[in-house]
Design a protein around this motif. Structure first.
Motif, PDB file in Angstrom:
ATOM      1  N   TRP A 144       0.828  -1.210   0.000  1.00  0.00           N
ATOM      2  CA  TRP A 144       0.000   0.000   0.000  1.00  0.00           C
ATOM      3  C   TRP A 144       0.862   1.261   0.000  1.00  0.00           C
ATOM      4  CZ3 TRP A 144      -0.417   3.861   3.764  1.00  0.00           C
ATOM      5  CH2 TRP A 144      -1.399   4.825   3.504  1.00  0.00           C
ATOM      6  N   HIS A 193       2.203   1.728  -3.409  1.00  0.00           N
ATOM      7  CA  HIS A 193       1.145   2.205  -4.311  1.00  0.00           C
ATOM      8  C   HIS A 193       0.894   3.691  -4.100  1.00  0.00           C
ATOM      9  CE1 HIS A 193      -2.939   2.717  -5.959  1.00  0.00           C
ATOM     10  NE2 HIS A 193      -2.657   1.679  -6.732  1.00  0.00           N
ATOM     11  N   GLN A 224       3.613   5.545  -5.746  1.00  0.00           N
ATOM     12  CA  GLN A 224       3.534   5.418  -7.199  1.00  0.00           C
ATOM     13  C   GLN A 224       2.519   6.391  -7.798  1.00  0.00           C
ATOM     14  OE1 GLN A 224       2.423   1.493  -8.513  1.00  0.00           O
ATOM     15  NE2 GLN A 224       3.062   1.859 -10.618  1.00  0.00           N
ATOM     16  N   ASN A 260      -4.858  -1.565 -12.056  1.00  0.00           N
ATOM     17  CA  ASN A 260      -5.013  -1.437 -10.608  1.00  0.00           C
ATOM     18  C   ASN A 260      -6.076  -2.380 -10.054  1.00  0.00           C
ATOM     19  OD1 ASN A 260      -3.438   0.979  -9.185  1.00  0.00           O
ATOM     20  ND2 ASN A 260      -3.786   1.504 -11.337  1.00  0.00           N
ATOM     21  N   TRP A 302      -4.219  -5.419  -9.538  1.00  0.00           N
ATOM     22  CA  TRP A 302      -3.402  -5.257  -8.328  1.00  0.00           C
ATOM     23  C   TRP A 302      -4.256  -5.478  -7.077  1.00  0.00           C
ATOM     24  CZ3 TRP A 302      -3.555  -1.846  -4.166  1.00  0.00           C
ATOM     25  CH2 TRP A 302      -2.401  -1.789  -3.371  1.00  0.00           C
ATOM     26  N   THR A 336       2.134  -4.021 -10.249  1.00  0.00           N
ATOM     27  CA  THR A 336       2.728  -2.725  -9.915  1.00  0.00           C
ATOM     28  C   THR A 336       3.706  -2.292 -10.996  1.00  0.00           C
ATOM     29  OG1 THR A 336       2.581  -3.293  -7.562  1.00  0.00           O
ATOM     30  CG2 THR A 336       3.953  -1.416  -8.140  1.00  0.00           C
TER      31      THR A 336
END
Length: 221
Positions: free
Chosen positions: A73, A76, A79, A94, A97, A135
């Motif tokens: 997390w 992410h 990112q 996503n 993901w 990712t």
């Protein structure tokens, strides 16, 4: 004849909030098997020490998966911190993901409650590999669609290299887990090598980039 209208990218506020909610639910689901075990221990008049000893594997798998989801997390969040718009393809990346995150409590419960076997390691560590693959797919998509935000080239490059290093280490851990079953999960300690592996890959990519010949420029005569 006109081209079909392209889907308009949308702002990331609801997207990020949705991801946060999914991650929070997945982290909460990790604790449910332990709550059931506590109820069973209470019914059997088991002491606290007996409970901790009997369910030590379950506690370890919970702690490991909780830490991994938290790490995923945070990655992410970094990112997509400077991403301002999301397209349909990026949204599906996503969603894939998030599917790996939501699925992780299942193999976590398998580790804690079932006998260890090679297929169990494939399911658990394979899920972690797929999280990193999705990712990495996000980084590659952002590299090709710079108009979606203000993410720097260096951030994308380092993020992609970090994910590639994690995929390599998870794959090595999976090989160890299968070969050394039922005691192969110690291979996950290879993740402690994430930083040096990332630095090594970064040097290799830089060396390859520096060694690549510069494109020829045609001059008029």
């Amino acid at each position: 004849m006109t081209d079909a209208p392209r889907a308009t990218p949308f702002r990331t506020e609801r997207f990020k909030a949705f991801v946060d909610a999914v991650v929070a639910i997945a982290m909460t689901l990790l604790i449910l098997p332990l709550m059931e075990s506590v109820s069973e221990a209470a019914s059997g008049h088991m002491s606290t020490a007996e409970f901790l000893d009997e369910h030590s594997g379950q506690l370890l798998s919970f702690g490991l998966s909780f830490l991994l989801i938290a790490t995923f997390w945070m990655g992410h969040h970094r990112q997509y911190r400077d991403v301002e718009f999301v397209t349909g393809p990026l949204l599906w990346i996503n969603i894939a993901w998030m599917a790996t995150i939501v699925w992780l409590p299942v193999p976590t419960a398998m580790i804690g409650q079932m006998d260890t076997d090679p297929l169990q390691a494939v399911v658990y560590i394979g899920t972690l590999i797929m999280t990193q693959v999705t990712t990495l797919a996000g980084w590659l998509y952002l590299a090709r669609h710079r108009e979606l935000g203000t993410v720097s080239t260096e951030t994308i490059r380092l993020g992609a290299i970090g994910d590639l290093a994690a995929i390599i280490l998870f794959s090595a851990a999976l090989a160890i887990a299968v070969a050394a079953s039922p005691d192969g999960y110690a291979g996950l300690f290879l993740l402690l090598l994430s930083d040096p592996t990332s630095r090594l890959l970064n040097r290799l990519f830089r060396r390859h980039h520096d060694a690549a010949p510069a494109p020829e420029v045609e001059t008029g005569t």
